[in-house]
Design an enzyme around this catalytic site. Structure first.
Site, PDB file in Angstrom:
ATOM      1  N   MET A  30     -42.231  96.858  72.484  1.00 35.18           N
ATOM      2  CA  MET A  30     -41.814  97.418  73.776  1.00 35.18           C
ATOM      3  C   MET A  30     -41.511  98.906  73.599  1.00 35.18           C
ATOM      4  O   MET A  30     -40.822  99.512  74.422  1.00 35.18           O
ATOM      5  CB  MET A  30     -40.601  96.662  74.316  1.00 35.18           C
ATOM      6  CG  MET A  30     -40.921  95.192  74.587  1.00 35.18           C
ATOM      7  SD  MET A  30     -39.913  94.442  75.866  1.00 35.18           S
ATOM      8  CE  MET A  30     -38.299  94.606  75.166  1.00 35.18           C
ATOM      9  N   GLU A  35     -38.041 102.347  62.266  1.00 43.82           N
ATOM     10  CA  GLU A  35     -38.565 101.990  60.943  1.00 43.82           C
ATOM     11  C   GLU A  35     -38.943 100.511  60.831  1.00 43.82           C
ATOM     12  O   GLU A  35     -39.788 100.143  60.023  1.00 43.82           O
ATOM     13  CB  GLU A  35     -37.533 102.353  59.856  1.00 43.82           C
ATOM     14  CG  GLU A  35     -37.535 103.824  59.505  1.00 43.82           C
ATOM     15  CD  GLU A  35     -38.933 104.348  59.144  1.00 43.82           C
ATOM     16  OE1 GLU A  35     -39.566 103.774  58.254  1.00 43.82           O
ATOM     17  OE2 GLU A  35     -39.395 105.314  59.776  1.00 43.82           O
ATOM     18  N   HIS A  37     -40.441  98.761  63.201  1.00 42.30           N
ATOM     19  CA  HIS A  37     -41.826  98.703  63.683  1.00 42.30           C
ATOM     20  C   HIS A  37     -42.767  99.332  62.638  1.00 42.30           C
ATOM     21  O   HIS A  37     -43.858  98.816  62.395  1.00 42.30           O
ATOM     22  CB  HIS A  37     -41.975  99.467  64.999  1.00 42.30           C
ATOM     23  CG  HIS A  37     -41.172  98.917  66.135  1.00 42.30           C
ATOM     24  ND1 HIS A  37     -40.071  99.557  66.641  1.00 42.30           N
ATOM     25  CD2 HIS A  37     -41.310  97.775  66.863  1.00 42.30           C
ATOM     26  CE1 HIS A  37     -39.570  98.858  67.643  1.00 42.30           C
ATOM     27  NE2 HIS A  37     -40.287  97.760  67.793  1.00 42.30           N
ATOM     28  N   GLN A  61     -39.716  89.416  80.697  1.00 40.64           N
ATOM     29  CA  GLN A  61     -38.787  88.840  79.723  1.00 40.64           C
ATOM     30  C   GLN A  61     -37.347  89.305  79.915  1.00 40.64           C
ATOM     31  O   GLN A  61     -36.482  89.002  79.096  1.00 40.64           O
ATOM     32  CB  GLN A  61     -39.276  89.109  78.302  1.00 40.64           C
ATOM     33  CG  GLN A  61     -39.217  90.547  77.836  1.00 40.64           C
ATOM     34  CD  GLN A  61     -39.906  90.718  76.494  1.00 40.64           C
ATOM     35  OE1 GLN A  61     -41.131  90.681  76.379  1.00 40.64           O
ATOM     36  NE2 GLN A  61     -39.122  90.896  75.443  1.00 40.64           N
TER      37      GLN A  61
HETATM   38  O1  PAF Z   1     -40.115  91.859  70.315  1.00 38.87           O
HETATM   39  C1  PAF Z   1     -40.501  92.566  71.266  1.00 38.87           C
HETATM   40  O2  PAF Z   1     -40.472  93.787  71.228  1.00 38.87           O
HETATM   41  C2  PAF Z   1     -41.048  91.875  72.510  1.00 38.87           C
HETATM   42  O3  PAF Z   1     -40.353  90.705  72.781  1.00 38.87           O
HETATM   43  C3  PAF Z   1     -42.566  91.606  72.460  1.00 38.87           C
HETATM   44  C4  PAF Z   1     -42.926  90.636  71.357  1.00 38.87           C
HETATM   45  C5  PAF Z   1     -43.303  92.916  72.246  1.00 38.87           C
HETATM   46  C6  PAF Z   1     -43.037  91.012  73.780  1.00 38.87           C
HETATM   47  O4  PAF Z   1     -42.788  91.888  74.844  1.00 38.87           O
END
Ligand code: PAF
Length: 280
Positions: A30, A35, A37, A61
């Protein structure tokens, strides 16, 4: 590195690459990358010919009173991190493209989504699985990468991929922590400096659970109560302190074998989650 917003364009581009035999690693995010990611991207870079990072703050979500509007966004800085890590494509669609007028299809994993965060965020996982299926259909990845910090999310996505016979491998990578133990999260930026100072207590409570289990304590209720004693003075609210079986996410009374110790707490107005796996 290409930044693509259009679903049809990225589908065309990636399917052309797949026909040439290239493998694709996808990191769904998102945005507001950190770090944690970067560690997923590094792994994807080692495993695949092409690395795709999707950046999409997924409204499906977030509950009605949650932080969808405030969720931090910074595509420019995300692009710098991705470029430095050797990402090939950023896919950043609009909400309108992902959920056009008349959108009606959702994917729900039963059972695994009912405990832990599912109890407090009843529509959250339905939103996650729906967007993840859409991203898988768009990018057709060979491997998709998720962080262990969102352990329940990773377990739910694995279940979904298996149940729906999806041709994608799900890799779950270790939680990346700040030097003081706080799990990296895009939401850590919400913390004031005083809140940030006490936030590592969340990880310390998990370490306490691990130490008690290693010392031979098998009584989950006692371990949860010791964790609560440590957390209570610094948090504004505890959503859950749980010790569950990592296979079905059901609460455990007597610890045998491997368990997932997971917490969700509020520090001020910020909800933090963290977990560790411990083997008895
Ligand atoms: O973990 C996240 O950042 C979100 O839940 C995802 C997996 C990108 C789904 O929007």
């Amino acid at each position: 590195m290409k930044i693509i917003r259009s679903i049809s364009k990225i589908k065309k581009e990636l399917s052309r690459k797949k026909r040439k035999g290239l493998t694709i690693g996808l990191i769904p995010t998102m945005g507001y990358l950190h770090e944690g990611h970067a560690s997923l991207v590094k792994r994807a870079r080692q495993d695949n010919d092409l690395v795709v990072v999707s950046i999409f703050v997924n409204p499906a979500q977030f509950g009605p009173n949650e932080d969808y509007m405030e969720y931090p966004r910074n595509l420019r800085e995300d692009a710098v991190l991705c470029k430095n890590e050797g990402v090939d494509y950023i896919f950043c669609p609009s909400v309108k493209a992902m959920y056009p007028k008349g959108y009606s299809t959702y994917v729900k994993v039963k059972g695994l989504t009912e405990n832990l965060c599912g109890k407090f965020r009843p529509t959250h996982f339905r939103g996650v699985t729906t967007v993840v299926v859409k991203l898988f259909n768009i990018a057709d990845p060979d491997i998709a990468y998720f962080g262990h910090k969102d352990a329940q999310q990773a377990i739910v996505i694995k279940r979904m991929a298996e149940d729906l016979n999806m041709d994608v491998r799900i890799k779950v990578m270790p939680t990346v922590r700040e030097r003081d133990g706080l799990a990296m999260s895009s939401r850590n930026g919400y913390l004031s400096s005083d809140e940030r100072r006490v936030a590592p207590t969340v990880y310390r409570a998990l370490q306490l659970a691990r130490d008690l289990i290693r010392l031979g304590d098998r009584d989950a209720a006692n371990i949860r109560s010791e964790m609560r004693k440590m957390l209570s003075p610094v948090v504004s609210k505890i959503d859950y302190i749980s010790i569950v079986d990592p296979k079905d996410l059901k609460e455990i009374k007597t610890i045998k074998g491997g368990v997932l110790v997971a917490v969700a707490v509020w520090i001020g107005e910020t909800r933090l989650i963290d977990n560790i796996e411990v083997k008895a």
